[in-house]
Design a protein around this motif. Structure first.
Motif, PDB file in Angstrom:
ATOM      1  N   ALA B  52       0.838  -1.200   0.000  1.00 66.93           N
ATOM      2  CA  ALA B  52       0.000   0.000   0.000  1.00 66.93           C
ATOM      3  C   ALA B  52       0.870   1.245   0.000  1.00 66.93           C
ATOM      4  O   ALA B  52       0.623   2.191  -0.749  1.00 66.93           O
ATOM      5  N   GLN B  55       2.638   1.696  -3.326  1.00 65.75           N
ATOM      6  CA  GLN B  55       1.704   2.101  -4.356  1.00 65.75           C
ATOM      7  C   GLN B  55       1.306   3.556  -4.199  1.00 65.75           C
ATOM      8  O   GLN B  55       1.191   4.284  -5.172  1.00 65.75           O
ATOM      9  N   LEU B  56       1.108   3.941  -2.964  1.00 70.81           N
ATOM     10  CA  LEU B  56       0.737   5.331  -2.699  1.00 70.81           C
ATOM     11  C   LEU B  56       1.833   6.251  -3.239  1.00 70.81           C
ATOM     12  O   LEU B  56       1.568   7.219  -3.945  1.00 70.81           O
ATOM     13  N   TYR B 109     -17.266  -3.848  -9.610  1.00 72.38           N
ATOM     14  CA  TYR B 109     -15.870  -4.212  -9.853  1.00 72.38           C
ATOM     15  C   TYR B 109     -15.101  -3.063 -10.486  1.00 72.38           C
ATOM     16  O   TYR B 109     -13.944  -2.823 -10.153  1.00 72.38           O
ATOM     17  N   LEU B 112     -14.218  -0.726  -7.744  1.00 73.44           N
ATOM     18  CA  LEU B 112     -13.108  -1.283  -6.974  1.00 73.44           C
ATOM     19  C   LEU B 112     -11.784  -1.089  -7.691  1.00 73.44           C
ATOM     20  O   LEU B 112     -10.803  -0.621  -7.107  1.00 73.44           O
ATOM     21  N   GLU B 114     -10.987   1.074  -9.915  1.00 74.50           N
ATOM     22  CA  GLU B 114     -10.581   2.489  -9.944  1.00 74.50           C
ATOM     23  C   GLU B 114      -9.955   2.892  -8.622  1.00 74.50           C
ATOM     24  O   GLU B 114      -8.953   3.601  -8.594  1.00 74.50           O
ATOM     25  N   GLN B 115     -10.558   2.447  -7.539  1.00 74.08           N
ATOM     26  CA  GLN B 115     -10.011   2.790  -6.222  1.00 74.08           C
ATOM     27  C   GLN B 115      -8.636   2.184  -6.024  1.00 74.08           C
ATOM     28  O   GLN B 115      -7.801   2.731  -5.306  1.00 74.08           O
ATOM     29  N   GLN B 116      -8.417   1.062  -6.661  1.00 72.26           N
ATOM     30  CA  GLN B 116      -7.108   0.422  -6.539  1.00 72.26           C
ATOM     31  C   GLN B 116      -6.099   1.044  -7.492  1.00 72.26           C
ATOM     32  O   GLN B 116      -4.947   0.636  -7.507  1.00 72.26           O
ATOM     33  N   ARG B 117      -6.558   1.968  -8.304  1.00 65.15           N
ATOM     34  CA  ARG B 117      -5.682   2.611  -9.286  1.00 65.15           C
ATOM     35  C   ARG B 117      -4.965   1.590 -10.165  1.00 65.15           C
ATOM     36  O   ARG B 117      -3.741   1.655 -10.344  1.00 65.15           O
ATOM     37  N   ARG B 139      -9.676   9.604 -16.722  1.00 68.70           N
ATOM     38  CA  ARG B 139      -8.941   9.587 -15.447  1.00 68.70           C
ATOM     39  C   ARG B 139      -7.658   8.781 -15.529  1.00 68.70           C
ATOM     40  O   ARG B 139      -7.012   8.521 -14.525  1.00 68.70           O
ATOM     41  N   GLY B 140      -7.343   8.317 -16.707  1.00 72.15           N
ATOM     42  CA  GLY B 140      -6.063   7.640 -16.867  1.00 72.15           C
ATOM     43  C   GLY B 140      -6.107   6.132 -16.796  1.00 72.15           C
ATOM     44  O   GLY B 140      -5.069   5.482 -16.705  1.00 72.15           O
TER      45      GLY B 140
END
Lengths: 336, 336
Positions: B52, B55-56, B109, B112, B114-117, B139-140
């Motif tokens: 995490a 990734q951040l 899904y 999810l 998107e939130q996980q990038r 949004r990429g």
DNA sequence: CCCTTTCATTGAAACGAATCAAAACTGTGA
DNA sequence: TCACAGTTTTGATTCGTTTCAATGAAAGGG
């Protein structure tokens, strides 16, 4: 192009980041007027929460890992479905990894899951991973074994009694008068295979006049089964078994294909055949397959429940070994 | 109990966190003596990188998402395998979600992911998600459609020509003399179903004396197929079709079961049957099934490759619609 | 009119790893 | 002894979110 953060939302809405967070997580704490303004800003900017950041802050993810022996095996997809449904109910996500009966890939998935700080792992093990699992537990990641009983009583497990299942399968073959039994399965390093074979041996003790031949396969797949089936078909008739117990249904389907190639050996007339798992396709096979049924989805959901319970209990958690009984399903492939 | 961080490792090894990070990511920059000390500390503390946090910092994950219509369908497990193998080669992970032909779960899904990038998404769509996908792209997060051709030319897709496949299937049935054709499949909202049906209709134009009946199903599963098959079996013989084209193999397997129940309608003598996908079990069915083969693993790997290419190209990426040709596989179920 | 309580809002600190300019070394040659 | 060029190592800063003590404002009580 880079996505908006709470800070951007806060700026646009003219509030602090704390308030945006409150709107997201504790809407009841925020006045209606502000909530509306923040919502508008969120929509305008297309703000999407960054899961990595949340997770970092929270220290733990909202996922559990699942490693299966073979993702193409309907038994495991059913098991996964059971686990996912149960997980969804608790707002958890299941990450599925496929070890493909390979200890290396299994280890790689466990590494990955540890790095993701999953809440726990469901594992259908290949190699001897117990030391690794003990280490993971010390680090706060519990494991529940699926589809095989834990020999180590400190681990929870959810499985079907493979010994009983193997015994059941061979006892059935014997009861229909078969005497030259062959067990098709492998590798023997996989516990389920070993247990089912042990069960088969146990059943043999009741029939001293019968013989059990073990035919090893590389893997538990249709392809391996077909190779084994062809090898048997090519033998002189007198040297063929009169019944085959395949370690799972994929193998059994393959064996069936191998036997029947080029108008080969008739099933069940010359050779009876029984599989294991009772996947949906067993009933639809050329000759509908007898099998030993396992409650796959139930195994998955039960395991997930045990896992979450263990993950959330501070201490004094008592591991449980859940064992479901197998069930014999008789179809044409073993009819006299 | 809470796991060790770089800081702990640094403290124990008597170095700075930067150095620990260097040992982890640029070992060639660090002297042997220090590397050894840091390694020792890592082992001693059981340090595991926190994904995490990485990734951040990195801003993007090393995963791509994949949403399939039905995780239990061997066609999709094969496709997923193809994508995973390709992804592993690039050190990427594939997160698999199962929409179960439900637009709501599909959307969940995508949320999810998107939130996980995730770096991008492979999608076998249910509903009309194009607007959503365009938003995600802004949004990429690029998308590649799998198993259906993109009607919107700005999206990449990897598919098989379902129109040609449907036409091929029915042309084959007609060529064996069948005239009362039934198409079994649904829901029609799913593009693959609609296209295969359209192809079937096209083939019908060549045979003015033949008729096409459409039998709708709830889903593309064995269970739905069985229901359809039974319904056909229960009709008066004169009202039954003499050939059935099922929208996929799971349906076909089910139809076969439904038809053959209680010594029912003989296949192919009275009714010929052809499926779609050519899954491994098609060849192993009661009556080996004719089918239209799709290169499932190849679709998965190709799609993943396109996706990564699009994800890493700054601008000026030209979307591609890859279309593989379907292939007719004739087996017993359509033999005269 | 002041004091207390309640409530909404704020903003700084934390989570863990990666980065990179700057600092601390090392050795070399003058 | 010093300047210089490399090579290692440092440590403050960043990523986006959540949390929580502190602040401010409004309401109620005397």
């Amino acid at each position: 192009m880079v996505s908006a953060s709470v800070k951007d939302v806060a700026a646009l809405a003219g509030v602090s980041v704390g308030t945006v967070s409150n709107v997201l997580n504790r809407p009841e704490k925020v006045s209606g007027e502000v909530t509306a303004r923040v919502q508008a800003a969120i929509d305008k900017l297309g703000f999407v929460r960054n899961d990595a950041a949340r997770q970092l802050r929270a220290g733990m993810s909202h996922s559990v890992g699942l490693v299966v022996l073979d993702a193409a095996n309907p038994f495991f997809t059913e098991l996964a479905r059971g686990a996912e449904d149960r997980a969804a109910a608790e707002h958890f996500t299941v990450l599925v990894g496929n070890s493909n009966e390979d200890a290396g890939r299994e280890a790689a998935y466990l590494d990955l899951f540890e790095q993701q700080r999953v809440r726990g792992v469901l594992l259908s093990p290949v190699g001897n991973v117990i030391p690794r699992l003990e280490q993971m537990r010390r680090r706060g990641i519990p494991t529940v074994l699926v589809d095989r009983q834990a020999d180590n009583p400190s681990f929870s497990s959810v499985a079907v009694d493979d010994l009983a299942g193997g015994e059941m399968a061979v006892a059935h073959l014997l009861s229909t008068g078969r005497r030259r039994i062959a067990f098709v399965g492998g590798p023997e390093g996989i516990r389920q295979v070993a247990d089912r074979l042990a069960g088969a041996r146990k059943a043999m003790e009741t029939a001293p006049d019968a013989t059990l031949e073990v035919i090893s396969t590389e893997s538990l797949t249709v392809l391996s089964g077909r190779a084994a089936g062809e090898a048997i078909r090519l033998r002189p008739a007198a040297e063929r078994p009169d019944a085959i117990f395949a370690a799972n249904d994929l193998l059994a389907v393959g064996v069936l294909q191998g036997l029947m190639l080029m108008g080969g050996v008739p099933v069940p007339d010359e050779i009876a055949l029984i599989g294991y798992d009772d996947i949906e396709f067993a009933a639809a096979a050329v000759v509908p397959l007898s099998s030993i049924r396992q409650p796959s989805a139930l195994i998955g959901s039960t395991a997930l429940e045990l896992l979450l319970r263990e993950a959330s209990s501070e201490a004094g958690f008592v591991p449980r070994q859940v064992v479901f009984p197998p069930e014999l399903v008789v179809r044409a492939s073993t009819r006299a």
